[in-house]
Design an enzyme around this catalytic site. Structure first.
Site, PDB file in Angstrom:
ATOM      1  N   SER A   1       5.458   4.887  -1.863  1.00 41.41           N
ATOM      2  CA  SER A   1       5.626   4.358  -0.493  1.00 41.41           C
ATOM      3  C   SER A   1       6.728   5.128   0.220  1.00 41.41           C
ATOM      4  O   SER A   1       7.506   4.571   0.983  1.00 41.41           O
ATOM      5  CB  SER A   1       5.990   2.862  -0.530  1.00 41.41           C
ATOM      6  OG  SER A   1       5.098   2.143  -1.331  1.00 41.41           O
ATOM      7  N   ARG A   2       6.795   6.437  -0.009  1.00 36.33           N
ATOM      8  CA  ARG A   2       7.940   7.190   0.497  1.00 36.33           C
ATOM      9  C   ARG A   2       7.657   8.007   1.753  1.00 36.33           C
ATOM     10  O   ARG A   2       8.581   8.518   2.373  1.00 36.33           O
ATOM     11  CB  ARG A   2       8.500   8.112  -0.591  1.00 36.33           C
ATOM     12  CG  ARG A   2       7.512   9.141  -1.127  1.00 36.33           C
ATOM     13  CD  ARG A   2       8.131  10.010  -2.225  1.00 36.33           C
ATOM     14  NE  ARG A   2       8.982  11.049  -1.708  1.00 36.33           N
ATOM     15  CZ  ARG A   2       8.556  12.196  -1.184  1.00 36.33           C
ATOM     16  NH1 ARG A   2       7.257  12.440  -1.095  1.00 36.33           N
ATOM     17  NH2 ARG A   2       9.407  13.091  -0.738  1.00 36.33           N
TER      18      ARG A   2
ATOM     19  N   GLU B   1       2.865   0.069  -1.354  1.00 35.61           N
ATOM     20  CA  GLU B   1       2.587  -0.517  -2.673  1.00 35.61           C
ATOM     21  C   GLU B   1       2.910  -1.998  -2.739  1.00 35.61           C
ATOM     22  O   GLU B   1       2.294  -2.747  -3.509  1.00 35.61           O
ATOM     23  CB  GLU B   1       3.455   0.183  -3.732  1.00 35.61           C
ATOM     24  CG  GLU B   1       3.245   1.662  -3.835  1.00 35.61           C
ATOM     25  CD  GLU B   1       4.419   2.303  -4.551  1.00 35.61           C
ATOM     26  OE1 GLU B   1       4.276   2.591  -5.751  1.00 35.61           O
ATOM     27  OE2 GLU B   1       5.468   2.505  -3.927  1.00 35.61           O
TER      28      GLU B   1
ATOM     29  N   ILE C   1      -4.301   9.366   2.360  1.00 33.90           N
ATOM     30  CA  ILE C   1      -5.108   8.782   1.273  1.00 33.90           C
ATOM     31  C   ILE C   1      -5.678   7.437   1.699  1.00 33.90           C
ATOM     32  O   ILE C   1      -6.117   6.655   0.871  1.00 33.90           O
ATOM     33  CB  ILE C   1      -4.308   8.650  -0.043  1.00 33.90           C
ATOM     34  CG1 ILE C   1      -3.108   7.710   0.121  1.00 33.90           C
ATOM     35  CG2 ILE C   1      -3.840  10.007  -0.528  1.00 33.90           C
ATOM     36  CD1 ILE C   1      -2.391   7.412  -1.195  1.00 33.90           C
TER      37      ILE C   1
END
Lengths: 155, 784
Positions: free
Chosen positions: B532-533, B741, B489
């Site tokens: 944010s994983r 993030e 993304i």
């Protein structure tokens, strides 16, 4: 809607296109010529994602009627590289990290290209001003500015 | 002869290699959902929307719209009454018998052109009986407020969401730790304040686009601009009563997400139409205006905060009551409230804590995930209060923060033991970068100059069992394909995954191919590209898949060479033996195998490695106290500092210097980490200076880029000092944890604190527009 037959040059190639009178240049590029590199971000001239070069100037292609383009010379992102050789702007956008999601990138490249065409030695302020209409939500802009500075240096 | 085991070549992890997606993006070749060509059978969807914020939907008459030439079908809530939702099933595809926000879908039209579909909307007749509406979450939470969801008790939700039926409260998260009442008398200073954070919008430059196609058996294919192909598959399959395997989601590059393309927002609509016009793809693309008011918003927040410390600055107690403006549907927003709750102390060690994090239905646009998932809003209040407390006891703010920030071994307010973290080092780095403590002269006589600092933390917010998987396929030309289900993304995840695979296998970075589209039919499962994983969770899966492939390669060669796999290694695409000094390029055998001696057949075969990862150690929390062994997997911490100037004549805020540092565990690609830190700072700065939905009786008054301004090239500081520290994460690949993030989380508070330092005036509520600052300076008598 009646169709208009227009003849124009896109990325150096002559095109003959039949378009409805209410279509924009953006629609014509994407939907008739399959040049989908030019992006639609707002369709109202506010975000700059659809920027192309028309007769030497950067324009929001969503704000130009296709029928106005009779005889025009258009450059889109697909026309920036020549025979596989990237334009310096593309090269430095890649190297400096000026691209994240990439959706604003084509518009940014064309605004910057138009700037360098009319002013080969822009100041940092000139670059920021020329790109003020190209919204980017990812990068924070500074890497884009650096890329244009580097491209100007080798222009 | 045994050769000395060489030090492994450095490998690509930790190197700023060039991204593997940007050549396509720089040449216009990268394909986004709107770029896919569907041919002349394509139909276009438009949506009829509620014109009122709250009302009973008495009639939807579509007969005239259906009769318009070119219209192929019209669907309404009656066609698809099933409820869906990621954490609380409270939302149908279209309003069924009640509308709850302006812009809520009521019906949709598919027609041969977008113009005809739009014209048909005017022919749909609605009869709505208006109801009193709720626009303030604090009032909406009270008993007696107009009720938005009388059926709340029937809504399905997991056991960690706590709705209160009979009210507008769709989730109430609590922490009760220690005894705050007993602690207040021991405090030398207490700050009590209310902070309001407005709704903001993500505004990715690409608006939401989805195209649906149903075949004659009802199998659905959805092309969508999404962060969550697999979550969409699961949710949409249930909604439309299709087996998951017959709901195929294909996701190309995404033109910016920031949370709003997680879960399901508008993607059910083209499916609802496509199921009625089988064989025709139906495209639905949000206009920029629709993107503003019908997409997930970042919820507004009202924070009531009370924090106290002793005379030496040690924090003793915190009471934190948060009212989240969840909007009309809180299917996703309830978990923002939960995350805001369990992280409500911020990165501080506070022994006595009382938290109530309350998600409230209002007649505003629906809240959902936004980069930071509640943390920016929470930290906006909390880090201003810390600044005020330090002032109150007369302590240097950096010293105050360093005294109180959480450290490895401390107990988090939920009862979990904190892992090691370098937050103090982050504070030192950002303070040094802006010469903290040195009073700078303004650049002009009409300006006021000041500095501000804030710290942050954030954990991945997700269900405890969110999983990742990956497949590594070796090719005979020396390359390998890594299949993943996480989305590119803009953050650079395809690049980071290629680095991890290359490093683990011993292959060159350039040999690794990671590309989209993500296709739920062929790509391995990934929960969602959120929180944010990915670097951490998907990175673990990729590392395991690469290890699996590596072991298969070594075993095969060991068998062929009659050696022990332990004596073999892969370096730069070549298998080598430390024992026999034999070597063979990987590409020579990873597809076609190796011949046995004397033409006695072959061994091996195509090498494929697989890997799965799911955290198995996140536990539930007590519903009344919020206590449990492990609320989250881990926290990424960090700090930001700014040096700013205010123009007294205009109120304009200018950021002269900005510095940010985060503990990322291990920077897989330092340049990409810096890119996230810079971009995140600017997004945070933009939200601090310019952004806020102007909602007036449910009407969004500024739904365009002209009226809702975001930062441009002219607004950003010339340099953002992006730094990181690396305290390895024990459950992360190469020690990495996420940082996507975090960079925007502390920014509003850092700027608010700097404004106070520059002017002596505290303006708590963003956005800090020139007008607001100027008027505050007038009120304070600083300008006449």
């Amino acid at each position: 809607m009646s169709l208009h037959r227009i003849t124009l040059k896109v990325n150096g190639s002559t095109e003959i296109v039949d378009v409805p009178g209410n279509w924009t240049l953006l629609q014509m590029l994407r939907e008739k010529l399959a040049l989908t590199g030019t992006k639609n971000g707002c369709a109202s001239g506010e975000c700059g994602a659809c920027t192309v070069i028309m007769n030497g100037d950067a324009v929001n292609s969503c704000m130009v009627l296709a029928a106005e383009c009779e005889g025009a010379e258009i450059i889109t992102v697909e026309g920036l590289s020549k025979e596989g050789q990237l334009d310096a702007l593309q090269k430095f956008m890649i190297e400096t990290g000026g691209i994240q999601c990439g959706f604003c990138t084509p518009g940014v490249l064309l605004s910057a290209k138009a700037l360098l065409m009319r002013n080969p030695n822009p100041s940092e302020y000139d670059i920021r001003e020329a790109l003020a209409g190209n919204l980017c939500r990812c990068t924070g802009y500074n890497r884009i500015i650096t890329a244009v500075q580097k491209a100007a240096a080798v222009h | 002869m045994v050769v000395a085991r060489k030090e492994k070549t450095a490998g690509p992890v930790g190197q700023s290699v060039l991204r593997n997606d940007v050549l396509e993006k720089a040449t216009g070749a990268a394909v986004y959902t709107d770029d896919i060509q569907f041919g002349p059978g394509l139909l276009f969807a438009r949506v009829k929307r509620s014109p009122v914020p709250h009302g009973i939907l008495k009639k939807v008459d579509v007969s005239k719209a259906l009769a318009l030439p070119g219209v192929k079908c019209v669907v309404t809530g009656k066609d698809y009454p099933d409820l869906m939702g990621l954490y609380l099933k409270d939302r149908a595809t279209f309003a069924v018998d009640r509308v709850r926000f302006i812009g809520e879908p009521v019906a949709a039209v598919a027609a041969v052109t977008e113009e005809i579909a739009e014209a048909a909307l005017d022919l749909i007749e609605l009869e709505i009986e208006e109801l009193p509406a709720v626009f303030d979450p604090e009032l909406g939470a009270q008993k007696g407020a107009p009720l938005l969801h009388p059926d709340l008790e029937n809504y399905v939700h997991p056991n960690f969401i706590f709705p209160e039926p009979g009210t507008n409260i769709s989730n109430h998260f609590k922490i009760r730790r220690g005894d705050v009442e007993a602690a207040w008398p021991k405090c030398a200073a207490i700050v009590e304040t209310k902070v309001r954070v407005p709704h903001i919008q993500h505004v990715p430059i690409e608006t939401h686009v989805a195209v649906a196609l149903a075949d004659d058996k009802g199998k659905v294919t959805l092309w969508s601009s999404t962060q969550s192909p697999f979550a969409q598959r699961a949710m949409l399959a249930k909604t439309f009563h299709v087996p998951e395997s017959d709901m195929r989601v294909i996701a190309t590059y995404v033109g910016g997400g920031f949370g709003c393309k997680a879960g399901v927002t508008m993607e059910a609509i083209p499916i609802a139409l496509a199921l009625k016009v089988k064989g025709h793809p139906v495209k639905f693309r949000l206009t920029r205006e629709e993107e503003f008011y019908t997409n997930f918003v970042r919820q507004g927040l009202i924070l009531n905060l009370k924090v106290g410390c002793d005379k030496d600055g040690n924090l003793l107690a915190m009471e934190n009551t948060m009212y989240w403006d969840g909007g009309a549907y809180t299917e996703y927003g309830v978990n923002v409230t939960r995350a805001g709750g369990y992280s409500s102390t911020g990165p501080f060690d506070i022994p006595n804590v009382k938290t109530d994090s309350i998600c409230v239905y209002t007649n505003h646009p629906s809240g959902g995930p936004y980069r930071g998932f509640g943390m920016s809003e929470l930290h906006t209040g909390l880090l201003q209060v810390m600044d005020m407390l330090a002032e109150k006891i007369g302590m240097d703010k950096v010293e105050f923060l360093k005294k109180n920030v959480i450290q490895g071994g401390d107990t988090v307010a939920t009862g979990m033991t904190m892992h090691e973290t370098g937050i103090k080092e982050c504070v030192d780095k950002v303070a040094a970068a802006i010469d903290w403590g040195k009073k700078e002269a303004p650049t002009a006589p009409n300006k006021l100059r000041g500095k501000g600092i804030a710290v942050m933390w954030k954990a991945p917010a997700m269900p405890p069992n969110a999983g990742s998987s990956a497949i590594v396929k070796m090719n005979s030309d020396g390359t390998l394909d890594v299949s993943i289900g996480g989305q590119e993304i803009g953050q650079g995840t395809f690049t980071a995954m290629a680095q991890i695979a290359a490093q683990t296998l011993g292959m060159p970075y350039d040999a690794v191919r990671v590309s989209g589209p993500i296709d739920t039919k062929y790509s391995p499962y990934e929960w969602q590209t959120v929180a944010s994983r990915l670097t951490w969770s998907m990175g673990n899966a990729v590392r395991l898949a690469a290890q699996d492939a590596r072991q298969k390669i070594l075993n095969l060669v060991a068998e062929a060479w009659k050696e022990d796999p332990k004596d073999l290694d892969i370096q730069d695409g070549v298998v080598i033996s430390y024992k026999s000094e034999e070597s063979i390029p990987v590409k020579d055998f990873v597809v076609y195998g190796l011949p046995k001696e004397n033409d006695q057949g072959w061994i091996g075969g195509p090498i494929v490695g697989t890997g799965s990862f799911m955290p198995t150690y996140v536990t539930g929390l007590d519903p009344e106290t919020g206590q449990g062994p492990r609320a989250v997997v881990h926290y990424t911490t960090g700090a930001q500092a700014v040096d700013i100037e205010i123009d007294k004549e205009t109120g304009r805020l200018e950021v002269l210097r900005a510095a940010a540092a985060f503990d990322v565990g291990k920077a897989i690609n330092p340049d990409l980490v810096a890119g996230q830190i810079e971009g995140g700072f600017v997004q945070g700065m933009s939200s601090a200076m310019f952004e806020g939905a102007m909602l007036e009786n449910g009407v969004w008054r500024n739904p365009s880029f002209v009226d809702y301004r975001i930062a441009t090239t002219m607004d950003v500081p010339p340099k953002i000092d992006a730094m990181f520290v690396e305290t390895a994460q024990d459950d992360g690949p190469y020690g990495a944890r996420g940082v996507g993030e975090h960079p925007m989380v502390p920014t509003i508070a850092a700027l608010a604190n700097a404004i106070k330092d520059a002017t002596g005036v505290r303006i708590t509520n963003p956005p800090f527009s020139a007008e607001k600052i100027y008027l505050a300076l007038v009120d304070a008598g600083i300008v006449k």
